[in-house]
Enzyme design. Sequence first.
Site, PDB file in Angstrom:
ATOM      1  N   SER A  12     -16.039  88.594 -54.626  1.00  0.00           N
ATOM      2  CA  SER A  12     -17.312  89.154 -54.147  1.00  0.00           C
ATOM      3  C   SER A  12     -18.467  88.447 -54.828  1.00  0.00           C
ATOM      4  CB  SER A  12     -17.385  90.643 -54.467  1.00  0.00           C
ATOM      5  OG  SER A  12     -18.731  91.071 -54.349  1.00  0.00           O
ATOM      6  N   HIS A  37     -16.076  87.343 -50.126  1.00  0.00           N
ATOM      7  CA  HIS A  37     -16.483  88.716 -49.784  1.00  0.00           C
ATOM      8  C   HIS A  37     -17.995  88.845 -49.967  1.00  0.00           C
ATOM      9  CE1 HIS A  37     -15.670  93.051 -49.295  1.00  0.00           C
ATOM     10  NE2 HIS A  37     -16.588  93.239 -50.238  1.00  0.00           N
ATOM     11  N   ASP A  39     -21.182  91.320 -49.875  1.00  0.00           N
ATOM     12  CA  ASP A  39     -21.582  92.723 -49.959  1.00  0.00           C
ATOM     13  C   ASP A  39     -23.038  92.906 -49.555  1.00  0.00           C
ATOM     14  OD1 ASP A  39     -19.261  94.164 -50.930  1.00  0.00           O
ATOM     15  OD2 ASP A  39     -19.460  92.975 -52.752  1.00  0.00           O
ATOM     16  N   MET A  41     -26.127  95.355 -48.830  1.00  0.00           N
ATOM     17  CA  MET A  41     -26.569  96.712 -49.208  1.00  0.00           C
ATOM     18  C   MET A  41     -28.014  96.926 -48.792  1.00  0.00           C
ATOM     19  SD  MET A  41     -25.107  96.805 -53.057  1.00  0.00           S
ATOM     20  CE  MET A  41     -23.366  96.551 -53.408  1.00  0.00           C
ATOM     21  N   HIS A  70     -19.034  92.782 -45.758  1.00  0.00           N
ATOM     22  CA  HIS A  70     -18.876  94.225 -45.993  1.00  0.00           C
ATOM     23  C   HIS A  70     -20.264  94.861 -45.892  1.00  0.00           C
ATOM     24  CE1 HIS A  70     -17.711  97.507 -49.195  1.00  0.00           C
ATOM     25  NE2 HIS A  70     -17.937  98.024 -48.004  1.00  0.00           N
ATOM     26  N   MET A  72     -22.617  97.633 -46.237  1.00  0.00           N
ATOM     27  CA  MET A  72     -22.890  98.948 -46.827  1.00  0.00           C
ATOM     28  C   MET A  72     -24.301  99.333 -46.409  1.00  0.00           C
ATOM     29  SD  MET A  72     -21.093  98.256 -50.485  1.00  0.00           S
ATOM     30  CE  MET A  72     -21.200  96.501 -50.235  1.00  0.00           C
ATOM     31  N   MET A 141     -12.448 101.608 -50.400  1.00  0.00           N
ATOM     32  CA  MET A 141     -13.318 101.502 -51.581  1.00  0.00           C
ATOM     33  C   MET A 141     -12.684 102.289 -52.721  1.00  0.00           C
ATOM     34  SD  MET A 141     -16.049  99.606 -51.014  1.00  0.00           S
ATOM     35  CE  MET A 141     -16.425  99.864 -52.733  1.00  0.00           C
ATOM     36  N   ASP A 179     -11.301  97.390 -52.732  1.00  0.00           N
ATOM     37  CA  ASP A 179     -12.578  96.879 -53.228  1.00  0.00           C
ATOM     38  C   ASP A 179     -13.140  97.801 -54.301  1.00  0.00           C
ATOM     39  OD1 ASP A 179     -15.073  95.750 -53.526  1.00  0.00           O
ATOM     40  OD2 ASP A 179     -15.704  96.057 -51.447  1.00  0.00           O
TER      41      ASP A 179
HETATM   42  C1  DX5 Z   1     -19.229  97.456 -54.543  1.00  0.00           C
HETATM   43  C2  DX5 Z   1     -18.882  96.259 -53.703  1.00  0.00           C
HETATM   44  C3  DX5 Z   1     -17.804  95.449 -54.302  1.00  0.00           C
HETATM   45  C4  DX5 Z   1     -18.121  94.911 -55.672  1.00  0.00           C
HETATM   46  C5  DX5 Z   1     -16.847  94.828 -56.436  1.00  0.00           C
HETATM   47  O1  DX5 Z   1     -20.104  98.267 -53.881  1.00  0.00           O
HETATM   48  O2  DX5 Z   1     -18.476  96.625 -52.391  1.00  0.00           O
HETATM   49  O3  DX5 Z   1     -17.371  94.410 -53.431  1.00  0.00           O
HETATM   50  O4  DX5 Z   1     -18.754  93.667 -55.654  1.00  0.00           O
HETATM   51  O5  DX5 Z   1     -17.136  94.504 -57.743  1.00  0.00           O
HETATM   52  P1  DX5 Z   1     -16.080  94.687 -58.919  1.00  0.00           P
HETATM   53  O6  DX5 Z   1     -14.882  93.846 -58.578  1.00  0.00           O
HETATM   54  O7  DX5 Z   1     -16.833  94.180 -60.110  1.00  0.00           O
HETATM   55  O8  DX5 Z   1     -15.750  96.141 -58.996  1.00  0.00           O
HETATM   56 ZN    ZN Z   2     -17.429  95.021 -51.015  1.00  0.00          ZN
END
Ligand code: DX5
Ligand code: ZN
Length: 222
Positions: A12, A37, A39, A41, A70, A72, A141, A179
């Site tokens: 990620s 990956h 993320d 947000m 992903h 969010m 998650m 994740d």
């Molecule tokens: C969290 C993200 C993850 C995050 C994971 O909201 O969806 O993808 O980057 O990070 P680690 O591996 O550090 O928990």
């Molecule tokens: Zn993620």
Amino acid sequence: MIIEPRCIVAPSILSADFSRLGEDVASIAPTGAQWVHLDVMDGQFVPNMSFGPKTISDIRECSPLVFDTHLMISSPERFVTQFAEAGSDIITVHLEATTHLHRVLQAIHDEGKQAGVSVVPSTPICMLEPILSDVELVLIMSVDPGFGGQRFIPSSLEKIKALVAMREQHDLSFRISVDGGVNERTYSDILSAGTDVLVVGSAFFGAEDKSKFTAMLQGLEY
Ligand code: DX5
Ligand code: ZN
């Protein structure tokens, strides 16, 4: 004899250094990791903001790997086209973020992309049953989404096992991704539960030797 990796590793980039994002994205493929990956947000669905389609489009040329996006974000149906056009190969939306889930998944498929669905730790797996035949990926998650570096929630293991059983029962073939909080202490139990894809942020970018770390997760000699 060719030994196949036992899982897909998806670093990620949330834990990358955004001042040199292109280089950090480019550094993933040489480690043997198979996916990137991404993320996304929005500050509403989760209490943090990251980046949007422009960033994904800009870094697309930095890596030949699968872009695993992903989302969010609330009401992800508003942005399916933008994230598809930016270069995502897989687009995952949250069950909790939209009312008309079949319609969003259909929109992702209409863009020619693979569709994923994700659930936060407090959402029971049975909620996924009506849409399991419509996805290529289920993202469990294992922390409350929003930040890297959080602690793995152990009850996630039971959810993974339940999902494996449901996949078998319905004779489906979606991949199961996990994740949040994946690291050298947790990965073994997560894989034993039946996970296909390990998303790994802080543990990957914080590893002294990223190739060695990736090989360890994949069960390959290094
Ligand atoms: C969290 C993200 C993850 C995050 C994971 O909201 O969806 O993808 O980057 O990070 P680690 O591996 O550090 O928990
Ligand atoms: Zn993620």
